[in-house]
Design a protein around this motif. Structure first.
Motif, short mmCIF file in Angstrom:
data_model
loop_
_atom_site.label_atom_id
_atom_site.label_comp_id
_atom_site.label_asym_id
_atom_site.label_seq_id
_atom_site.Cartn_x
_atom_site.Cartn_y
_atom_site.Cartn_z
N SER A 197 33.87 59.99 102.02
CA SER A 197 33.45 58.45 101.35
C SER A 197 34.05 57.12 100.88
N ALA A 198 35.35 56.90 101.89
CA ALA A 198 35.47 56.03 101.68
C ALA A 198 34.69 54.80 102.44
N ARG A 199 34.01 53.75 101.92
CA ARG A 199 32.94 53.07 103.10
C ARG A 199 32.82 51.60 102.51
N PRO A 200 33.04 50.77 103.98
CA PRO A 200 32.61 49.64 103.62
C PRO A 200 32.25 49.05 102.00
N THR A 214 40.88 51.89 95.30
CA THR A 214 41.67 52.94 95.86
C THR A 214 42.63 53.28 96.57
N SER A 215 43.28 53.99 97.54
CA SER A 215 44.58 54.50 98.41
C SER A 215 43.93 54.68 99.62
N TYR A 216 43.88 53.31 100.56
CA TYR A 216 42.47 53.68 101.93
C TYR A 216 44.04 54.41 102.83
N TRP A 217 43.41 55.93 102.86
CA TRP A 217 43.84 56.44 103.94
C TRP A 217 42.87 56.65 104.99
N ALA A 218 43.74 56.28 106.30
CA ALA A 218 42.48 55.54 106.99
C ALA A 218 43.78 55.29 108.52
N LEU A 220 35.46 44.06 102.38
CA LEU A 220 36.30 45.50 102.56
C LEU A 220 35.83 46.51 103.70
N THR A 221 37.02 46.75 104.69
CA THR A 221 36.03 47.78 105.82
C THR A 221 37.52 48.89 106.86
N PRO A 222 37.02 49.92 105.77
CA PRO A 222 38.19 50.73 106.22
C PRO A 222 38.20 51.09 107.86
#
Length: 293
Positions: free
Chosen positions: A218-221, A173-177, A209-211
């Motif tokens: 919905s971007a969960r660890p 995925t691409s994390y936006w964070a 992996l933790t954003p």
């Protein structure tokens, strides 16, 4: 027997514990070699003569049975840069705060030394992360490893960054964070936990992996096997970002590709039989205690 002694810096309130440890080791005929800067900090305060010192990774070898650290978990993270792949077990004496790694309490030094001499302890191996970049960042080497976590985060902006992430060459995925943390089981009770990551038992063969403050709820660890190779690159409105290996930080840009995987060596921690990981969790996180009063 010969042991190393390391502390990040000397604090006057630690004087009594340094004196006690040195006195006990001397009485037990254990040779002590102290990290040079730490020794300079307390040498004028403590009447202990003829102490040998070490100053770098090359000064340590397999003649050392243990390294004692005096401080908190941050002290152990620094001590790892001296030990690296030497396989010298660490005995962490906690004079700091939480002490998940440094689990020998400061009022139990004499008991801990006796347990070690009597072999009443266990060696717990802790996974280490290895980091490679393309192109190579010279200032990151040879300390391109982390015991707790590797993280990327924004630098000179309040805007989110994008972390394109791949697991074993497959796009995740691409994390936006604000950033992304790759944590070992050891690091799962640190920065990752404060960002909503899971607690992982130290012996589990997993990474997390933790954003950091993700834009998408919905971007969960995510917990992944520790043989996974993680690749990512970072982009955003600014072209500079921070890459952190435990407490060591370098600046990267969007052209740099980063690979994180399990290192080919592990850290050995001495666990005194009475202070297990689960006991530490209960004590430090107040599990099972009624805190409503």
């Amino acid at each position: 027997m010969k042991v190393a002694l390391y502390g990040q810096f000397y604090k006057p309130e630690d004087k009594i514990y340094i004196e006690e440890l040195l006195s006990i080791l001397t009485k037990k005929n254990i040779s002590v070699v102290v990290e040079q800067n730490f020794y300079k900090g307390f040498s004028s305060e403590i009447n202990q003569k003829n102490i040998d010192t070490f100053s770098c990774y090359e000064d340590l070898d397999n003649s050392f049975s243990y390294m004692f650290t005096l401080g908190g978990d941050g002290t152990i993270l620094r001590a790892v840069t001296y030990i690296r792949d030497k396989n010298i077990p660490i005995v962490g004496i906690n004079t700091g705060r939480l002490g998940f790694l440094a689990n020998v309490q400061k009022d139990e030094i004499d008991v801990a030394v006796d347990f070690i001499l009597e072999k009443k302890y266990k060696i717990k191996e802790r996974s280490v992360l290895h980091v490679a970049t393309n192109p190579i960042i010279p200032e990151m080497h040879p300390l391109n490893f982390a015991l707790n976590e590797v993280s990327v985060s924004r630098k000179n902006t309040a805007s989110m960054i994008t972390v394109d992430t791949y697991l074993d060459n497959e796009y995740l995925t691409s994390y936006w964070a604000d950033g992304l943390i790759i944590a070992t089981p050891t690091g799962s009770t640190g920065y990752s936990l404060s960002c909503g990551g899971p607690i992982i038992a130290p012996t589990a063969k997993s990474f997390a992996l933790t954003p950091i403050a993700p834009h998408n709820l919905s971007a969960r660890p995510m917990v992944i096997p520790d043989e996974t190779i993680i690749d990512f690159n970072v982009k955003g409105r600014e072209d500079e970002f921070l890459l952190s290996l435990d407490s060591r930080i370098v600046t990267i840009n969007s052209a740099i590709k980063i690979e994180v995987k399990k290192a080919d060596f592990s850290l050995k921690m001495v666990q005194i039989s009475e202070q297990t990981f689960l006991k530490t969790l209960r004590e430090k996180l107040l599990w099972g205690q009624d805190t409503r009063n």
